[in-house]
Write a protein that holds these residues in place. Structure first.
Motif, short mmCIF file in Angstrom:
data_model
loop_
_atom_site.label_atom_id
_atom_site.label_comp_id
_atom_site.label_asym_id
_atom_site.label_seq_id
_atom_site.Cartn_x
_atom_site.Cartn_y
_atom_site.Cartn_z
N LYS A 59 57.96 27.95 45.36
CA LYS A 59 56.91 27.27 44.60
C LYS A 59 55.53 27.82 44.90
N TRP A 60 55.37 28.48 46.06
CA TRP A 60 54.02 28.88 46.44
C TRP A 60 53.44 29.90 45.47
N ASP A 61 54.28 30.80 44.93
CA ASP A 61 53.75 31.78 43.99
C ASP A 61 53.39 31.12 42.65
N THR A 62 54.01 29.98 42.34
CA THR A 62 53.63 29.24 41.13
C THR A 62 52.21 28.70 41.26
N TYR A 63 51.86 28.24 42.46
CA TYR A 63 50.50 27.76 42.68
C TYR A 63 49.48 28.90 42.56
N ILE A 64 49.89 30.11 42.94
CA ILE A 64 49.00 31.27 42.77
C ILE A 64 48.70 31.48 41.30
N LEU A 65 49.72 31.31 40.46
CA LEU A 65 49.50 31.45 39.01
C LEU A 65 48.62 30.32 38.48
N GLU A 66 48.87 29.09 38.95
CA GLU A 66 48.08 27.95 38.46
C GLU A 66 46.61 28.08 38.83
N ARG A 67 46.34 28.60 39.98
CA ARG A 67 44.95 28.79 40.41
C ARG A 67 44.36 30.10 39.89
N LYS A 68 45.17 30.90 39.19
CA LYS A 68 44.73 32.15 38.54
C LYS A 68 44.14 33.14 39.55
N VAL A 69 44.80 33.26 40.69
CA VAL A 69 44.34 34.21 41.70
C VAL A 69 44.46 35.64 41.19
N ILE A 70 45.62 35.95 40.61
CA ILE A 70 45.86 37.31 40.11
C ILE A 70 44.98 37.58 38.89
N HIS A 71 44.77 36.58 38.04
CA HIS A 71 43.92 36.76 36.86
C HIS A 71 42.49 37.14 37.26
N LYS A 72 42.00 36.47 38.30
CA LYS A 72 40.64 36.78 38.78
C LYS A 72 40.60 38.16 39.41
N LEU A 73 41.68 38.51 40.11
CA LEU A 73 41.74 39.82 40.75
C LEU A 73 41.77 40.95 39.73
N ALA A 74 42.31 40.65 38.54
CA ALA A 74 42.41 41.67 37.48
C ALA A 74 41.03 42.13 36.99
N HIS A 75 39.98 41.32 37.21
CA HIS A 75 38.65 41.72 36.76
C HIS A 75 38.10 42.91 37.54
N VAL A 76 38.74 43.25 38.66
CA VAL A 76 38.25 44.35 39.49
C VAL A 76 38.56 45.70 38.85
N MET A 77 39.65 45.79 38.08
CA MET A 77 40.08 47.08 37.53
C MET A 77 39.01 47.75 36.65
N PRO A 78 38.43 47.04 35.66
CA PRO A 78 37.37 47.69 34.87
C PRO A 78 36.17 48.08 35.72
N ALA A 79 35.85 47.28 36.74
CA ALA A 79 34.71 47.59 37.60
C ALA A 79 34.96 48.87 38.39
N ILE A 80 36.18 49.04 38.88
CA ILE A 80 36.52 50.26 39.62
C ILE A 80 36.40 51.48 38.71
N LEU A 81 36.85 51.34 37.48
CA LEU A 81 36.77 52.45 36.52
C LEU A 81 35.31 52.84 36.26
N ILE A 82 34.46 51.86 36.07
CA ILE A 82 33.03 52.15 35.82
C ILE A 82 32.40 52.74 37.08
N TYR A 83 32.80 52.23 38.25
CA TYR A 83 32.23 52.72 39.50
C TYR A 83 32.49 54.22 39.68
N TYR A 84 33.73 54.65 39.38
CA TYR A 84 34.10 56.04 39.61
C TYR A 84 33.66 56.97 38.47
N THR A 85 33.14 56.42 37.40
CA THR A 85 32.60 57.25 36.32
C THR A 85 31.07 57.21 36.28
#
Length: 419
Positions: A59-85
């Protein structure tokens, strides 16, 4: 960029215009790539992870989805792309990198905040969470994380080392203590409440000073929320539960018995020695038959052994209607199915007052539910009030309008009779 600029010049575009067009094309390209990276991360990668999580038993990984931990972490990908360009724009590279670092710090704070909430949610699934809540500690960790995040944001904007800002906190310690006074007091109080097991979520507490009388629904760093019986919510400072007194009804709930402590006031002018007719009448009461027979034998033996002259009621021992009444209530309670048999059960006389002689019932019900308890208590006193006249006793009551009307009617009837 040089290739695109050269290609535009060969097409007949002026060099200055070609330079700006090249920059515009690169910006649009980076933006599109960032959008594509964000889309792929959220729509593809996250769906795969979500599908994998839902198939697992944990159940613990279900709480990770409910709190949108991974969704928030996904915002880093575009930032990394802009940083390296950012090197493609040497004039603005330092500003772009600084902005991206600020953005990543903010995203990291959001991810850590969601992760801490997830830890608290997972902890709440265990029974120990009611005895040892950790929400207060989670909030303290959040405060430290946001402080560190704020220092990193300010130091990045100033272009200075975070250590320089930290060195200035010594001078600001008094201000910090003032600003976070409630949080510090709440932290210390939370540790004391938890270590001494003073309150838990779900406990019924009574704290008249704050108008709280109900169940605790939440314990946080600064406040304790109590849902009162009228469904209102009272918020109490956490440290108030340590500095002020309150009543916790948990012991009563765990013991399985709830106390009845209520009196009936008997008019003392109705108290008298029992006559032979009264004694014979009391023998017909089921609970009293054996008691009366035993008491009669005991009194007769006592009076005979001490050669008591019973021509006067004052001499020797005798039954009284108030004593028989008290014995009846005691036996009635002992046979009552809702009275706890392993706890104190007694009927006693209290100090006489101007409203009569208090006969107090002190017993415990075997059901702690509020509605059941009130019903049992009401049934017992309904019965006591109803049977009091059978013992030639009057329950004291101040004169009412009905009593005065009855007196006036009686007086009128007398006047008519003598007229």
């Amino acid at each position: 960029m040089e290739f695109i600029q050269h290609w535009l010049v060969t097409l007949g575009v002026q060099a200055d215009i070609a330079f700006y067009l090249t920059n515009t094309i690169m910006v649009i390209t980076i933006v599109l790539l960032s959008i594509a990276a964000n889309f792929i991360t959220k729509k593809v990668v996250l769906r795969i992870i979500t599908h994998y999580i839902h198939k697992k038993r944990f159940k613990w990984d279900t709480y990770i989805l409910e709190r949108k931990v991974i969704h928030k972490l996904a915002h880093v990908m575009p930032a990394i792309l802009i940083y390296y360009t950012s090197f493609l724009f040497p004039t603005y590279q330092s500003w772009i990198m600084k902005g991206i670092v600020l953005y990543i710090i903010v995203v990291a704070l959001q991810v850590l905040n969601a992760l801490l909430d997830t830890i608290n949610d997972i902890y709440l699934t265990y029974e120990i969470s009611k005895v040892r809540p950790i929400r207060g500690y989670i909030q303290v960790i959040k405060i430290f994380i946001y402080l560190i995040g704020g220092i990193l944001l300010i130091s990045n904007l100033m272009g200075q080392s975070p250590l320089i800002l930290l060195s200035g906190f010594g001078a600001l310690s008094a201000v910090i203590m003032l600003v976070f006074k409630d949080s510090i007091l709440g932290l210390v109080a939370g540790i004391q409440l938890t270590s001494n097991d003073m309150v838990r979520v779900g406990d019924w507490i009574d704290m008249p000073k704050y108008g709280a009388d109900g169940n605790i629904i939440d314990i946080s760093l600064n406040t304790v929320k109590v849902q009162n019986w009228d469904k209102t919510i009272t918020t109490i400072p956490t440290y108030a539960l340590v500095s002020d007194s309150f009543k916790n009804w948990r012991g009563m709930q765990h013991a399985g018995g709830r106390r009845i402590k209520r009196s009936v006031y008997v008019d003392m002018s109705s108290i008298a020695m029992c006559t032979p007719d009264m004694v014979e009448r009391f023998k017909n009461i089921h609970y009293l038959r054996d008691y009366i027979i035993q008491k009669e034998l005991e009194i007769e033996l006592y009076n005979r052994d001490h050669d008591i002259d019973r021509s006067s009621k004052v001499n020797g021992r005798a039954l009284t209607n108030i004593g028989v009444f008290r014995a009846y209530i005691q036996l009635y309670l002992e046979h009552h199915p809702k009275i706890h048999k392993d706890m104190i059960c007694m009927v006693r006389q209290m100090q006489p007052v101007e409203t009569g002689l208090p006969v107090e019932v002190y017993a415990f019900t075997n059901d702690v539910n509020w509605a059941v308890y009130e019903g049992v208590q009401s049934d017992i006193f309904d019965h006591i009030l109803a049977v009091a006249p059978e013992f030639d006793l009057r329950v004291f009551q101040n004169p009412t309008g009905h009593d005065l009307k009855s007196m006036l009617k009686t007086e009128e009837q007398r006047e008519r009779q003598y007229a």
